[in-house]
Design an enzyme around this catalytic site. Structure first.
Site, mmCIF file in Angstrom:
data_model
loop_
_atom_site.group_PDB
_atom_site.id
_atom_site.type_symbol
_atom_site.label_atom_id
_atom_site.label_comp_id
_atom_site.label_asym_id
_atom_site.label_seq_id
_atom_site.Cartn_x
_atom_site.Cartn_y
_atom_site.Cartn_z
ATOM 1 N N ASP A 171 13.359 61.915 24.670
ATOM 2 C CA ASP A 171 12.153 60.996 24.376
ATOM 3 C C ASP A 171 10.793 61.517 24.816
ATOM 4 O O ASP A 171 9.740 61.192 24.402
ATOM 5 C CB ASP A 171 12.467 59.860 25.367
ATOM 6 C CG ASP A 171 13.320 58.684 24.647
ATOM 7 O OD1 ASP A 171 13.824 58.897 23.527
ATOM 8 O OD2 ASP A 171 13.644 57.831 25.263
ATOM 9 N N LYS A 199 28.251 55.867 27.041
ATOM 10 C CA LYS A 199 28.421 54.830 28.241
ATOM 11 C C LYS A 199 27.032 54.702 29.024
ATOM 12 O O LYS A 199 26.485 55.627 29.652
ATOM 13 C CB LYS A 199 29.432 55.576 29.418
ATOM 14 C CG LYS A 199 29.507 55.022 30.559
ATOM 15 C CD LYS A 199 30.482 55.652 31.519
ATOM 16 C CE LYS A 199 30.501 54.822 32.878
ATOM 17 N NZ LYS A 199 29.431 54.785 33.577
ATOM 18 N N SER A 252 27.404 58.862 30.212
ATOM 19 C CA SER A 252 26.656 58.525 31.317
ATOM 20 C C SER A 252 25.576 59.346 31.980
ATOM 21 O O SER A 252 24.655 59.414 31.245
ATOM 22 C CB SER A 252 27.861 58.554 32.543
ATOM 23 O OG SER A 252 27.310 57.528 33.505
#
Length: 435
Positions: free
Chosen positions: A311, A325, A300
């Site tokens: 990224d 998740k 999460s």
């Protein structure tokens, strides 16, 4: 006479639901043309079942309890993370985000009918007892978990601090289930810990994302910088076995190390579930290299941080594939004491990757390992010092038994030692400049 009473009750309840349905439909029609009609036949069936239970079940059933169980059933059928929060659950959730709650100190979910350990929380009875991410709890005090809801299983594991509970655990690396006895305690979690690994290289561990986590991370980094003459050569951010927590804290922690760009965005059916979070201009490390450690217990909010830093090429992610998740739960209050925890959106990393059921793949895969130094007699390499009549070094010899910090670290935590080695390499490259 009983059949007549039952039929009359069901018809009366059905008529009441129909009346309420028509009122709701009229309100929807006024508010938005073409609103989706409510399922009248299914509501009649619900009224019929409710009536039969009230009249024919072997024991009397409280109306409130029966309706709450119906709500729980609706939510449990949606996904593993949506649930009904009664008074106690709602209070525990509010307390938990502040960092203090009662129990074993373990984040759990449901998988194949068993309670699955997502992650044990640092410095809690569950961690000290040796529970690991991925363990399946199949019995609680000898009571089978199969057939229980997640809420029922969690309630069995709760209890007065100081009392003991026996869990029967199934682990993929063990041939058969084994028992673990744990003493319940009040869990007070400091979500952020930090220390110096070696001069110039810092370590920040986040065990859970709470309301104050971003502030605590900023303080921890400042403290590390002060102890290193105001600058850090590199930082390891440890998110292993971090089950997640508050979304805003994950955004804040990511923002602390980024200078621009998207951190995370969410998409759901409602307009207010479509959100984007952008980074501000300041990087608390001033561009110093970072390594993020993750594993199968990272879920999460910790996946949001790892995904954003990966990224943006701000950090190297090392370890194992994360839990996966990628959904957002919204707390929807029903009244002052109860609420729904409802999955309302999915979140995506800046590049558009969905984490749901996939997780974050590390840049460098690093399995758990254990380093055991060989005794001198087992060393196969011949060194100058082993030759007869070799010249002695004029430098001061280390005290017998002394070990370097790196050697101590590698025996303590192999993955962390490897992360430190990567940081050192990045620091050397940055000082030498690009080739």
């Amino acid at each position: 006479m009983t059949d007549r009473l039952q039929s009359a009750f069901a018809l009366g309840l059905g008529a009441l639901i129909l009346w309420a349905t028509f009122q709701v439909e009229a309100s929807f029609a006024e508010a938005a043309e073409g609103a989706e009609a409510l399922p009248l036949d299914e509501l009649r069936a619900f009224a019929e079942v409710f009536g039969r239970i009230k009249e024919e079940y072997v024991e009397g059933v409280d109306d409130k309890a029966l309706l709450e169980d119906a709500i729980r059933g609706m939510l449990s059928g949606l996904d593993p993370h949506s649930s009904y929060l009664d008074t106690e659950d709602y209070r525990d959730l509010q307390v938990g985000t502040r960092g203090e709650f009662g129990g074993l100190g373990i984040e759990v979910g449901m998988e194949d009918g068993f309670v699955k350990v997502i992650a044990p929380i640092d410095d809690t009875p569950a961690q000290r007892a040796g529970l690991q991410a991925g363990d399946s709890i199949i019995r609680i005090d000898q009571k089978p978990v199969k057939g229980l809801s997640l809420n029922d299983a969690v309630n069995l594991m709760r209890g007065q601090p100081g009392t003991q509970i026996k869990l029967t655990v199934l682990r993929s690396t063990e041939e058969k289930p084994f028992d673990v006895t744990i003493e319940r305690a009040i869990i007070q979690v400091a979500s952020v810990r930090s220390r110096i690994l070696e001069p110039g290289f810092g370590y920040v561990r986040i065990s859970h994302f709470q309301a104050r986590t971003t502030e605590d991370v900023l303080k921890a980094v400042e403290t590390l910088k002060e102890s290193n003459e105001g600058i850090l050569k590199g930082l390891v951010l440890d998110l292993r076995n971090n089950p997640g927590g508050v979304l805003n804290s994950a955004v804040g922690v990511s923002d602390a190390f980024l200078t621009e760009g998207l951190i995370v965005y969410t998409k759901g059916r409602q307009e207010d579930s479509k959100l984007q979070f952008q980074a501000g201009p300041d990087d608390v490390l001033a561009g110093a290299p970072m390594v993020v450690l993750v594993n199968g217990g990272s879920a999460s909010a910790s996946e949001i941080v790892a995904g954003a830093l990966q990224d943006h090429h701000r950090a190297i992610v090392m370890g194992n594939q994360t839990f996966g998740k990628g959904s957002v739960q919204t707390i929807v209050p029903i009244d002052e004491a109860t609420a729904l925890k409802l999955t309302t959106a999915r979140y995506f990393t800046p590049s558009g990757r969905s984490i749901q059921a996939q997780g974050i793949a590390p840049d460098i895969a690093l399995e758990r390992g254990e380093f055991q130094p060989l005794a001198d007699a087992e060393l196969a390499d011949l060194k100058e010092a082993d030759l007869v009549r070799h010249l002695d070094d004029e430098a001061t010899e280390p005290e017998p038994g002394a070990e370097t910090p790196a050697k101590l670290l590698i025996t303590e935590d192999f993955q962390l030692a490897e992360a430190l080695n990567v940081l050192k390499g990045l620091d050397i490259l940055s000082r030498r400049g690009s080739p």
